[in-house]
Design a protein around this motif. Sequence first.
Motif, short mmCIF file in Angstrom:
data_model
loop_
_atom_site.label_atom_id
_atom_site.label_comp_id
_atom_site.label_asym_id
_atom_site.label_seq_id
_atom_site.Cartn_x
_atom_site.Cartn_y
_atom_site.Cartn_z
N SER A 5 7.63 -2.56 0.75
CA SER A 5 6.28 -2.93 1.19
C SER A 5 6.09 -2.76 2.70
N SER A 8 6.01 0.88 3.48
CA SER A 8 4.75 1.46 3.04
C SER A 8 3.64 1.19 4.04
N GLU A 9 3.57 -0.04 4.55
CA GLU A 9 2.53 -0.38 5.52
C GLU A 9 2.70 0.42 6.80
N LEU A 12 1.60 3.96 6.11
CA LEU A 12 0.14 4.03 6.06
C LEU A 12 -0.44 4.11 7.47
N TYR A 39 5.64 6.56 -6.23
CA TYR A 39 5.12 5.47 -5.40
C TYR A 39 4.82 5.98 -3.99
N LEU A 40 5.72 6.82 -3.47
CA LEU A 40 5.49 7.39 -2.13
C LEU A 40 4.23 8.25 -2.11
N ASP A 42 1.60 7.77 -3.91
CA ASP A 42 0.47 6.84 -3.90
C ASP A 42 0.22 6.30 -2.50
N VAL A 43 1.31 6.00 -1.79
CA VAL A 43 1.18 5.50 -0.41
C VAL A 43 0.54 6.58 0.47
N GLU A 46 -3.13 6.88 -0.25
CA GLU A 46 -3.90 5.81 0.38
C GLU A 46 -4.11 6.10 1.86
#
Length: 218
Positions: A5, A8-9, A12, A39-40, A42-43, A46
């Motif tokens: 998490s 990921s932030e 982003l 998952y990467l 998707d990040v 975003e």
Amino acid sequence: MEDFSKTSEALLRFVEQLDEENAIKLANEALLEGINPIYLLDVMNEGMRRVGKLYDSKDYYIADLIMAGLIFRQVLELEKMTEFFHRTCDKKVGKVVIGTVSGDIHDIGKDIFRHMLEAYGFVVIDLGVDVSREVFVKNVEKHKPDILALSGVLTSTVKEMREVVNSLKESGLRDKVKIIIGANHLTLDSFKYIGADSYATDASEGAKVCREWIDGKE
């Protein structure tokens, strides 16, 4: 499984700030540490969405959108990511013909969507950009895909997408293929006007719709 998490932030933020060096470095580190490539994706998607919002609010320019797309592509080309694509492609789940419709030469959104489809195990036949309705019909007839994906960045592509659908009807192929259309400017009204089976303003959601279609067939 490690909690990514915080990573990921940070990723982003790097994508949103168009920090190419740090975004690619962090993405590579996360892959080496075992982050799920889906998952990467998707990040990263975003992050692209955030850049798109900054463009819509006129804080960013078209060059910034292009830079964000280049960052995304470089992440897709990382060794661990390409290894994942190759492994996944051995497990074929369905076939998609994709292309940017006539009158539009933009390919960033199409390419991101294509890579996401490949990550889900689809065989993708990419027709490129500025694709005529005749070429779409010819390739649906030739490849017999489960899904036809139409992309278009320009608002003027709505009419052309409708013409592609109508050409498939005239050729007797419309009922043989699911059609998904993708663009940030699409609305429920334009989707209904075009006559597709689904639409997406987000590459990740569009890929999930395609996978759900295949899962439903099975």
